[in-house]
Design a protein around this motif. Structure first.
Motif, PDB file in Angstrom:
ATOM      1  N   SER A  94      18.247  28.461 -19.875  1.00  0.00           N
ATOM      2  CA  SER A  94      19.662  28.461 -20.259  1.00  0.00           C
ATOM      3  C   SER A  94      20.072  29.779 -20.908  1.00  0.00           C
ATOM      4  O   SER A  94      21.261  30.060 -21.063  1.00  0.00           O
ATOM      5  CB  SER A  94      19.957  27.308 -21.223  1.00  0.00           C
ATOM      6  N   ALA A  95      19.083  30.596 -21.268  1.00  0.00           N
ATOM      7  CA  ALA A  95      19.367  31.903 -21.860  1.00  0.00           C
ATOM      8  C   ALA A  95      18.178  32.824 -21.589  1.00  0.00           C
ATOM      9  O   ALA A  95      17.086  32.372 -21.230  1.00  0.00           O
ATOM     10  CB  ALA A  95      19.604  31.779 -23.354  1.00  0.00           C
ATOM     11  N   SER A 155      27.567  31.477 -19.507  1.00  0.00           N
ATOM     12  CA  SER A 155      28.792  32.135 -19.954  1.00  0.00           C
ATOM     13  C   SER A 155      28.663  33.652 -20.025  1.00  0.00           C
ATOM     14  O   SER A 155      29.672  34.363 -20.033  1.00  0.00           O
ATOM     15  CB  SER A 155      29.192  31.607 -21.332  1.00  0.00           C
ATOM     16  N   LYS A 162      20.238  38.354 -26.824  1.00  0.00           N
ATOM     17  CA  LYS A 162      20.179  37.117 -26.054  1.00  0.00           C
ATOM     18  C   LYS A 162      21.459  36.945 -25.254  1.00  0.00           C
ATOM     19  O   LYS A 162      22.558  37.170 -25.758  1.00  0.00           O
ATOM     20  CB  LYS A 162      20.003  35.930 -27.013  1.00  0.00           C
ATOM     21  N   TYR A 163      21.318  36.557 -23.995  1.00  0.00           N
ATOM     22  CA  TYR A 163      22.461  36.279 -23.130  1.00  0.00           C
ATOM     23  C   TYR A 163      22.413  34.826 -22.662  1.00  0.00           C
ATOM     24  O   TYR A 163      21.370  34.359 -22.201  1.00  0.00           O
ATOM     25  CB  TYR A 163      22.458  37.194 -21.909  1.00  0.00           C
ATOM     26  N   ASP A 164      23.539  34.153 -22.792  1.00  0.00           N
ATOM     27  CA  ASP A 164      23.668  32.817 -22.223  1.00  0.00           C
ATOM     28  C   ASP A 164      23.860  32.968 -20.712  1.00  0.00           C
ATOM     29  O   ASP A 164      24.743  33.703 -20.261  1.00  0.00           O
ATOM     30  CB  ASP A 164      24.867  32.090 -22.836  1.00  0.00           C
ATOM     31  N   THR A 165      23.022  32.292 -19.920  1.00  0.00           N
ATOM     32  CA  THR A 165      23.053  32.506 -18.472  1.00  0.00           C
ATOM     33  C   THR A 165      24.327  31.946 -17.835  1.00  0.00           C
ATOM     34  O   THR A 165      24.749  32.417 -16.777  1.00  0.00           O
ATOM     35  CB  THR A 165      21.831  31.854 -17.804  1.00  0.00           C
TER      36      THR A 165
END
Length: 311
Positions: free
Chosen positions: A56-57, A80, A75-78
């Motif tokens: 999810s991230a 949004s 960290k990147y939210d996949t």
């Protein structure tokens, strides 16, 4: 006609080199230093990246906005694409030092609370596989350098146990396990040398099989399976280094030429708490067969490996 050709040549020389001389005066001349000693012409970098939370991230490394020349782990939210600074460079400054650690590689503990950071690396054969490892606890941002009294930049392939309670690594041809709760370091092998190689590989395995990391945690975190190579009998090949000092010097590499003695290879399993190694019973002459791949099965009772003869 001859004068006309001379004028054309003169025009070509002036039109070609005068602009270059002007650039040199302005400091924009393309030089070897600009090409090789700076990152001016380097492409954009991505990673190292790691998945989090079942996909999810993900995390990656980007230039820090607060520490010049350093990098943050973000960290990147996949879904949004939302970005969050997970570990800022300011959190990676060891006690009594002024600058953050350089992030050359990293991994997360299974619960994501601990960060294992690789830095100060040195080259082994082709890649920088020997260096320092630090564990950073995100709950209080405490930092601990692994290895105890190990010499700087001598640890290799450190990785968390599946339960996140220990880290195993190779140090000077021996295998070690460090408990993260009490800091206890257990030496799992003691016969490592220039000819007895535990947990990593000789020149042939790296060259022909792309093997470097030579040990695997069991799924239950109780055992470690590892390769051991016996390079005794492999003759030295001599290389002359003419570039790194005023006087040339000899570099020796254990290099088996065609038809000569190979390293003997075997795979063993040892407890993460220490003790004797149980060696796998593999048929054939160990110096004329290879074990290029090895992994645990989906349990902690079996290992699977690939076995190939010399031909």
């Amino acid at each position: 006609m001859k004068e006309q050709r001379t004028l054309i040549c003169l025009w070509f020389v002036l039109s070609t080199f005068l602009p270059l001389l002007a650039q040199e005066k302005q400091g924009s001349m393309l030089t070897l230093d600009r090409i090789f000693k700076s990152r001016e012409f380097s492409g954009d970098r991505f990673g190292p990246s790691r998945w989090l939370d079942d996909g999810s991230a993900y995390t990656t490394v980007e230039p820090s906005e607060s520490q010049k020349g350093a990098r943050d782990i973000v960290k990147y939210d996949t879904k949004s694409g939302k970005k969050e600074v997970l570990v800022s460079a300011a959190k990676l400054i060891p006690p009594d030092e002024k600058n953050p650690l350089t992030i050359e590689n990293y991994s997360w503990s299974p619960d994501g609370k601990l960060l294992l950071l690789y830095t100060h690396s040195e080259r082994v054969w082709r890649q920088n596989t020997r260096g320092d490892y630090w564990v950073i606890d995100r709950s209080d941002w405490s930092m601990k350098k692994l290895g105890g009294d190990a010499k700087p930049s001598t640890l290799m392939f450190a990785k968390f146990s599946p339960d996140g309670k220990k880290v195993a690594y190779v140090r000077e041809h021996n295998l070690y396990c460090e408990n993260l709760n009490d800091g206890k370091i257990t030496q799992l092998t003691s016969d490592g040398s220039t000819t007895i190689i535990n947990g990593t590989f000789d020149w042939v395995y790296e060259e022909e099989w792309d093997d470097r990391d030579g040990f695997r945690w069991s799924p239950d975190s109780k055992l470690i399976a590892y390769w051991q190579l016996d390079a005794s009998g492999v003759r030295d090949f001599y290389l002359i280094n003419d570039t790194d000092s005023l006087y040339s010097f000899i570099i020796t590499v254990q290099y088996p030429k065609v038809g000569t003695t190979l390293s003997a290879c075997k795979v063993g399993v040892v407890s993460a708490d220490g003790g004797a190694t149980t060696w796998m019973d593999v048929a054939g002459d160990k110096r004329n067969n290879y074990i290029p791949r090895m992994e645990w099965a989906d349990n902690s009772k079996e290992i699977v490996f690939q076995h190939m003869d010399r031909a």
